[in-house]
Design a protein around this motif. Structure first.
Motif, PDB file in Angstrom:
ATOM      1  N   LYS A   1       0.823  -1.214   0.000  1.00 30.04           N
ATOM      2  CA  LYS A   1       0.000   0.000   0.000  1.00 30.04           C
ATOM      3  C   LYS A   1       0.860   1.268   0.000  1.00 30.04           C
ATOM      4  O   LYS A   1       0.452   2.306  -0.515  1.00 30.04           O
ATOM      5  CB  LYS A   1      -0.913   0.022   1.234  1.00 30.04           C
ATOM      6  N   GLN A   2       2.047   1.183   0.591  1.00 30.29           N
ATOM      7  CA  GLN A   2       2.941   2.340   0.671  1.00 30.29           C
ATOM      8  C   GLN A   2       3.849   2.476  -0.547  1.00 30.29           C
ATOM      9  O   GLN A   2       4.612   3.430  -0.651  1.00 30.29           O
ATOM     10  CB  GLN A   2       3.812   2.226   1.923  1.00 30.29           C
ATOM     11  N   ALA A   3       3.776   1.511  -1.466  1.00 29.58           N
ATOM     12  CA  ALA A   3       4.720   1.454  -2.580  1.00 29.58           C
ATOM     13  C   ALA A   3       4.190   2.170  -3.814  1.00 29.58           C
ATOM     14  O   ALA A   3       2.983   2.255  -4.040  1.00 29.58           O
ATOM     15  CB  ALA A   3       5.024  -0.001  -2.933  1.00 29.58           C
ATOM     16  N   ASP A   4       5.134   2.686  -4.603  1.00 27.03           N
ATOM     17  CA  ASP A   4       4.799   3.186  -5.940  1.00 27.03           C
ATOM     18  C   ASP A   4       5.535   2.373  -7.008  1.00 27.03           C
ATOM     19  O   ASP A   4       5.316   2.566  -8.193  1.00 27.03           O
ATOM     20  CB  ASP A   4       5.128   4.674  -6.085  1.00 27.03           C
ATOM     21  N   GLU A   5       6.402   1.451  -6.564  1.00 30.80           N
ATOM     22  CA  GLU A   5       7.164   0.620  -7.504  1.00 30.80           C
ATOM     23  C   GLU A   5       7.418  -0.750  -6.890  1.00 30.80           C
ATOM     24  O   GLU A   5       7.793  -0.847  -5.719  1.00 30.80           O
ATOM     25  CB  GLU A   5       8.486   1.297  -7.857  1.00 30.80           C
ATOM     26  N   LEU A   6       7.213  -1.789  -7.688  1.00 35.48           N
ATOM     27  CA  LEU A   6       7.477  -3.154  -7.256  1.00 35.48           C
ATOM     28  C   LEU A   6       8.546  -3.769  -8.144  1.00 35.48           C
ATOM     29  O   LEU A   6       8.594  -3.515  -9.351  1.00 35.48           O
ATOM     30  CB  LEU A   6       6.218  -4.026  -7.346  1.00 35.48           C
ATOM     31  N   THR A   7       9.410  -4.586  -7.542  1.00 36.33           N
ATOM     32  CA  THR A   7      10.389  -5.362  -8.289  1.00 36.33           C
ATOM     33  C   THR A   7      10.290  -6.809  -7.837  1.00 36.33           C
ATOM     34  O   THR A   7      10.403  -7.094  -6.642  1.00 36.33           O
ATOM     35  CB  THR A   7      11.819  -4.847  -8.071  1.00 36.33           C
ATOM     36  N   PHE A   8      10.054  -7.699  -8.766  1.00 36.03           N
ATOM     37  CA  PHE A   8      10.017  -9.131  -8.470  1.00 36.03           C
ATOM     38  C   PHE A   8      11.335  -9.753  -8.909  1.00 36.03           C
ATOM     39  O   PHE A   8      11.797  -9.527 -10.029  1.00 36.03           O
ATOM     40  CB  PHE A   8       8.868  -9.817  -9.220  1.00 36.03           C
ATOM     41  N   VAL A   9      11.943 -10.537  -8.033  1.00 38.16           N
ATOM     42  CA  VAL A   9      13.177 -11.259  -8.348  1.00 38.16           C
ATOM     43  C   VAL A   9      12.927 -12.731  -8.040  1.00 38.16           C
ATOM     44  O   VAL A   9      12.670 -13.102  -6.892  1.00 38.16           O
ATOM     45  CB  VAL A   9      14.367 -10.735  -7.514  1.00 38.16           C
ATOM     46  N   TYR A  10      12.998 -13.566  -9.092  1.00 36.33           N
ATOM     47  CA  TYR A  10      12.735 -14.992  -8.862  1.00 36.33           C
ATOM     48  C   TYR A  10      13.306 -15.843  -9.999  1.00 36.33           C
ATOM     49  O   TYR A  10      13.526 -15.345 -11.107  1.00 36.33           O
ATOM     50  CB  TYR A  10      11.244 -15.259  -8.689  1.00 36.33           C
ATOM     51  N   PRO A  11      13.513 -17.138  -9.729  1.00 35.55           N
ATOM     52  CA  PRO A  11      13.992 -18.051 -10.777  1.00 35.55           C
ATOM     53  C   PRO A  11      12.809 -18.613 -11.569  1.00 35.55           C
ATOM     54  O   PRO A  11      11.683 -18.668 -11.072  1.00 35.55           O
ATOM     55  CB  PRO A  11      14.671 -19.161  -9.973  1.00 35.55           C
ATOM     56  N   ILE A  12      13.088 -19.038 -12.791  1.00 31.50           N
ATOM     57  CA  ILE A  12      12.111 -19.778 -13.576  1.00 31.50           C
ATOM     58  C   ILE A  12      12.309 -21.256 -13.268  1.00 31.50           C
ATOM     59  O   ILE A  12      13.364 -21.818 -13.539  1.00 31.50           O
ATOM     60  CB  ILE A  12      12.293 -19.545 -15.096  1.00 31.50           C
ATOM     61  N   TRP A  13      11.273 -21.873 -12.693  1.00 27.38           N
ATOM     62  CA  TRP A  13      11.303 -23.308 -12.415  1.00 27.38           C
ATOM     63  C   TRP A  13      10.164 -23.968 -13.178  1.00 27.38           C
ATOM     64  O   TRP A  13       9.004 -23.547 -13.051  1.00 27.38           O
ATOM     65  CB  TRP A  13      11.143 -23.557 -10.902  1.00 27.38           C
ATOM     66  N   TRP A  14      10.462 -24.983 -13.942  1.00 24.03           N
ATOM     67  CA  TRP A  14       9.454 -25.651 -14.768  1.00 24.03           C
ATOM     68  C   TRP A  14       8.695 -24.647 -15.631  1.00 24.03           C
ATOM     69  O   TRP A  14       7.472 -24.644 -15.705  1.00 24.03           O
ATOM     70  CB  TRP A  14       8.508 -26.492 -13.913  1.00 24.03           C
ATOM     71  N   HIS A  15       9.472 -23.747 -16.245  1.00 28.84           N
ATOM     72  CA  HIS A  15       8.968 -22.786 -17.233  1.00 28.84           C
ATOM     73  C   HIS A  15       8.035 -21.740 -16.656  1.00 28.84           C
ATOM     74  O   HIS A  15       7.319 -21.061 -17.410  1.00 28.84           O
ATOM     75  CB  HIS A  15       8.270 -23.516 -18.399  1.00 28.84           C
ATOM     76  N   ASN A  16       8.036 -21.557 -15.348  1.00 29.80           N
ATOM     77  CA  ASN A  16       7.162 -20.557 -14.752  1.00 29.80           C
ATOM     78  C   ASN A  16       7.724 -20.126 -13.401  1.00 29.80           C
ATOM     79  O   ASN A  16       8.785 -20.567 -12.987  1.00 29.80           O
ATOM     80  CB  ASN A  16       5.732 -21.099 -14.607  1.00 29.80           C
ATOM     81  N   TYR A  17       6.974 -19.274 -12.708  1.00 31.68           N
ATOM     82  CA  TYR A  17       7.454 -18.777 -11.429  1.00 31.68           C
ATOM     83  C   TYR A  17       7.255 -19.821 -10.333  1.00 31.68           C
ATOM     84  O   TYR A  17       6.420 -20.723 -10.457  1.00 31.68           O
ATOM     85  CB  TYR A  17       6.778 -17.457 -11.057  1.00 31.68           C
ATOM     86  N   PRO A  18       8.021 -19.738  -9.239  1.00 28.89           N
ATOM     87  CA  PRO A  18       7.956 -20.747  -8.171  1.00 28.89           C
ATOM     88  C   PRO A  18       6.591 -20.796  -7.481  1.00 28.89           C
ATOM     89  O   PRO A  18       5.860 -19.803  -7.431  1.00 28.89           O
ATOM     90  CB  PRO A  18       9.041 -20.293  -7.189  1.00 28.89           C
ATOM     91  N   ALA A  19       6.285 -21.957  -6.935  1.00 31.41           N
ATOM     92  CA  ALA A  19       5.021 -22.140  -6.218  1.00 31.41           C
ATOM     93  C   ALA A  19       4.900 -21.167  -5.046  1.00 31.41           C
ATOM     94  O   ALA A  19       3.794 -20.727  -4.708  1.00 31.41           O
ATOM     95  CB  ALA A  19       4.912 -23.583  -5.722  1.00 31.41           C
ATOM     96  N   MET A  20       6.020 -20.820  -4.430  1.00 34.84           N
ATOM     97  CA  MET A  20       5.998 -19.869  -3.313  1.00 34.84           C
ATOM     98  C   MET A  20       5.428 -18.526  -3.756  1.00 34.84           C
ATOM     99  O   MET A  20       4.621 -17.908  -3.036  1.00 34.84           O
ATOM    100  CB  MET A  20       7.412 -19.694  -2.765  1.00 34.84           C
ATOM    101  N   LEU A  21       5.814 -18.070  -4.946  1.00 33.97           N
ATOM    102  CA  LEU A  21       5.300 -16.795  -5.447  1.00 33.97           C
ATOM    103  C   LEU A  21       3.834 -16.914  -5.839  1.00 33.97           C
ATOM    104  O   LEU A  21       3.050 -15.982  -5.627  1.00 33.97           O
ATOM    105  CB  LEU A  21       6.135 -16.317  -6.632  1.00 33.97           C
ATOM    106  N   LYS A  22       3.442 -18.046  -6.400  1.00 33.15           N
ATOM    107  CA  LYS A  22       2.026 -18.279  -6.700  1.00 33.15           C
ATOM    108  C   LYS A  22       1.209 -18.206  -5.414  1.00 33.15           C
ATOM    109  O   LYS A  22       0.128 -17.601  -5.375  1.00 33.15           O
ATOM    110  CB  LYS A  22       1.848 -19.650  -7.361  1.00 33.15           C
ATOM    111  N   GLY A  23       1.725 -18.805  -4.341  1.00 35.00           N
ATOM    112  CA  GLY A  23       1.033 -18.755  -3.064  1.00 35.00           C
ATOM    113  C   GLY A  23       0.951 -17.343  -2.503  1.00 35.00           C
ATOM    114  O   GLY A  23      -0.015 -16.988  -1.831  1.00 35.00           O
ATOM    115  N   PHE A  24       1.980 -16.528  -2.783  1.00 35.35           N
ATOM    116  CA  PHE A  24       1.956 -15.125  -2.375  1.00 35.35           C
ATOM    117  C   PHE A  24       0.763 -14.416  -3.006  1.00 35.35           C
ATOM    118  O   PHE A  24       0.025 -13.683  -2.326  1.00 35.35           O
ATOM    119  CB  PHE A  24       3.264 -14.459  -2.781  1.00 35.35           C
TER     120      PHE A  24
END
Length: 197
Positions: free
Chosen positions: A73-96
């Motif tokens: 809510k306080q942000a004006d910019e987001l940066t995502f940093v993550y590996p590609i696992w099985w051609h997509n983003y990690p399950a942890m990020l999906k759960g986020f």
């Protein structure tokens, strides 16, 4: 404020080097920033039956989810940093996204409004990924999951326009020498210094 959403469990990974570089960039620029480190925070990505009882109302009993929402809510910019696992983003990020991007916080939907993203105050979003495969392979052989699904749909559905998002990818991370890793980090720094990210 800038918020980095970091998704990798191993501190010796190249993803962690990217996180450290982003922190260095923001610190040198005097930017106010926070890091959401999902693994370090021991974030639980799985929705339980108890959580699902109140899910449709947009409520949560998890203080960590509430904390993440307040940071965003306080942000004006987001940066995502993550590996590609099985051609997509990690399950942890999906759960986020499953647990944090709740009704009333990230989107609105009712009889009068079929769907409306609410994070329209995010002016910029950068997605930085790494993989053993190249960006071209992801685009041409894997259905372009990051651009087509993550940026054009998932982020767009929470109100972050694709025009505000940029995808930076480092491929063949397991095969390239340390010098190439360092060059990528330097180029990343130069992109932010020149305002070209």
């Amino acid at each position: 404020m800038k918020v980095i959403i970091y998704t990798h469990p191993y501190q010796e990974s190249f993803n962690h080097a990217i996180l450290e570089q982003m922190e260095k960039i923001y610190a040198e620029q005097g930017q106010d920033y926070q890091v959401i480190d999902l693994y370090k925070d021991n974030f639980q990505p799985v929705l339980t039956a108890e959580q699902l009882k109140i899910y449709s109302s947009g409520k949560t009993s998890d203080p960590l989810v509430k904390h993440y929402q307040e940071l965003i809510k306080q942000a004006d910019e987001l940066t995502f940093v993550y590996p590609i696992w099985w051609h997509n983003y990690p399950a942890m990020l999906k759960g986020f996204f499953d647990r944090v991007m709740l009704h009333g916080f990230a989107y609105e939907s009712n009889d009068e409004i079929p769907w409306q993203g609410l994070l329209t105050y995010i002016n910029k979003c950068t997605v930085i990924t790494t993989s053993t495969i190249t960006k071209q392979y992801l685009e041409e052989e894997c259905g372009n999951p990051i651009q087509n699904t993550f940026i054009n749909r998932t982020l767009a559905d929470v109100g972050i326009s694709p025009e505000k998002s940029n995808w930076i990818h480092y491929g063949k991370v397991d095969l390239t020498p340390r010098e190439e890793h360092d060059k990528f980090l330097d180029n990343l720094s130069n992109l932010y210094k020149n305002g070209q990210k």
